[in-house]
Design an enzyme around this catalytic site. Structure first.
Site, short mmCIF file in Angstrom:
data_model
loop_
_atom_site.label_atom_id
_atom_site.label_comp_id
_atom_site.label_asym_id
_atom_site.label_seq_id
_atom_site.Cartn_x
_atom_site.Cartn_y
_atom_site.Cartn_z
N ARG A 106 -6.02 47.00 -2.63
CA ARG A 106 -6.27 48.44 -2.58
C ARG A 106 -5.67 49.17 -3.79
NH1 ARG A 106 -5.49 51.33 2.33
NH2 ARG A 106 -6.08 49.50 3.48
N TYR A 213 -8.00 36.70 3.51
CA TYR A 213 -9.00 36.53 2.45
C TYR A 213 -8.29 36.56 1.10
CZ TYR A 213 -8.95 41.72 2.82
OH TYR A 213 -8.58 43.04 2.92
N ASP A 290 -9.95 60.20 5.60
CA ASP A 290 -9.16 60.10 6.83
C ASP A 290 -8.79 61.46 7.41
OD1 ASP A 290 -9.23 57.35 6.91
OD2 ASP A 290 -7.05 57.07 6.84
#
Ligand code: FAD
Length: 416
Positions: A106, A213, A290
């Protein structure tokens, strides 16, 4: 009024991606971030085709792919016995939707938008905590904690789960799920178990799940361990502590338990969402990301929805520029609000239901496993409404999904 067209409060992925989208239109955009520096805390993000389509439109997809990993498969396994339940062929998925499913750190995605904003000329200001908002005819004003006042024709509040601006629209609070997430990244050479980095894997188990992952071209493994906290259910303050992590995963399969040694144990994320709201706009102030629709992370669509919000708003501002090229702010905000809240409502509520399905126990878990093993892996009826092109108008929003083509008899679990 200042010569700024748009003030964006919050320099997360939602705020920065929107700032870039609006600056591409020739608008003068100012981002106000409360922190001393722009940055992201956490680890990996999954980016589905509804996001990589937008990254491509922004000219950022190739760079994102070079920073992340484009896996071949997404696999769901049972966390107790490790067996495969269902999968998605991500290469076929890319052919189906025209854009890849990828994973990225991120901070790399955030850094990509930050660099794009700098290059495009976005004004990026730190240590600007916004504490109040006011409206006037044709403009909105923000006030920072230091008493600075800033005004623009449009203010976008991308200030996250604990949004100050949201209070203008609704008197609500974050909803606790009583689940908590631990994260961890580990250099691949340090792994003590074999891991196939061409796969995104989610192990689903009773009141817990575990995801892993690869990141950064396969140099790092990203892991997320999520569980329901008994202390949270009991109403205790100190919930989600590492002892609860160990207990929650004690009965899981070897692969999951061996992943636990690589989790960060000094920081954890309690999982909250909010009930959906249909009004995001008040005058010249709008919510985004958000701040408008914080989800539980089970659909891996939170950051994506924020990026989609910015893209949709920019597309309407581009479309609605009559006469001298000045945007029709009110019509663009109305068009944005006509389409985004309903899509995000569906995602937020589906994420709750999807999480419940992952975390089933006993007979319900067996029935879920049976159902998932029967799913055709090239059946995209569950993902079309999410991974297809982001709708600009309500009439383009696809129906959620078709009923599952299973006979009722398939759902009967043998007691033997
Ligand atoms: P935020 O990231 O919260 O950014 C808000 C910004 O505003 C921050 O920089 C903050 O400092 C600033 N700010 C706050 N208040 C003020 C103020 N008053 N004044 C000025 N600045 C302020 N999403 C995906 O798409 N894919 C995934 O795979 C995925 N996985 C996830 C896994 C986990 C465990 C979690 C917890 C979330 C996951 N998400 C995922 C969700 C995603 O992280 C969020 O939805 C997304 O980061 C929200 O971005 P945002 O910019 O809207 O808000």
């Amino acid at each position: 009024m200042s010569n700024v067209d748009v003030i964006i409060v919050g320099g997360g992925i939602g705020g920065l991606s929107t700032a870039f989208a609006l600056t591409r239109l020739g608008l003068k955009v100012q981002v106000l971030e409360q922190a001393p520096e722009f940055g992201e805390v956490g680890a990996g993000l999954q980016l589905a085709p509804n996001c990589t389509r937008i990254l491509d439109d922004y000219g950022l997809l190739d760079k994102a792919k070079s920073l992340g990993v484009v896996p071949d498969r997404m696999v769901m396994r049972d966390a107790i016995d490790g067996s495969e339940l269902t999968s998605l062929d991500l290469r076929d998925l890319e052919r189906t939707y025209g854009y890849p499913y990828m994973v990225i750190h991120r901070s790399d995605l955030h850094g990509l938008f930050l660099e794009a904003c700098r290059t495009a000329g976005v004004e990026l200001l730190t240590e600007q905590r916004v504490t109040a908002y006011t409206q006037a005819e044709g403009s909105a004003t923000v006030v920072t904690e230091h008493g600075t006042t800033r005004v623009a024709p449009l203010v976008i509040a991308a200030d996250g789960l604990h949004s100050v601006a949201r209070k203008l629209l609704v008197d609500d609070e974050p909803v606790s799920s009583s689940y908590v997430a631990y994260r961890g990244t580990v250099p691949v050479p340090e792994l003590t178990r074999p891991v196939d980095l061409s796969e995104v894997v989610v192990y689903v188990g009773p009141r817990c799940h575990f995801v892993h992952y690869g990141l950064r071209g396969g140099d790092l493994l990203n892991q997320v361990a999520v569980f329901e906290s008994p202390k949270a259910l009991a109403g205790l303050e100190d919930w989600g502590t590492p002892d609860e992590l160990d207990t929650a995963f004690a009965a899981t399969c070897d692969d999951v338990r061996s992943g636990m040694q690589h989790m960060w144990r000094d920081k954890w994320w309690r999982m909250f969402d909010r009930d959906p709201i249909s009004t995001w706009v008040q005058g010249r102030i709008t919510l985004l990301g958000d701040a408008a629709h914080p989800p539980l992370q089970y659909m891996a669509q939170g950051a994506i929805m924020a990026i989609e919000d910015g893209w949709v708003l920019a597309e309407h501002l581009k479309r609605l520029r009559p006469g001298d090229g000045t945007p029709d702010w009110d019509d663009a905000l109305a068009a944005y609000e006509a389409v985004r809240p309903e899509h995000c409502r569906r995602v937020v509520l589906t994420a709750r239901a999807w999480g419940e399905l992952w975390h089933l126990d006993g007979r319900a878990r067996e029935q879920r496993n049976l159902l998932l093993r029967h799913r055709a892996i090239d059946d995209y009826s569950f993902t079309d409404w999410v991974y297809g092109p982001t709708a600009l108008f309500p009439e383009d929003e696809p129906p959620m999904f078709e009923p599952i083509p299973l006979a009722a008899a398939d759902l009967v679990v043998s007691d033997s």
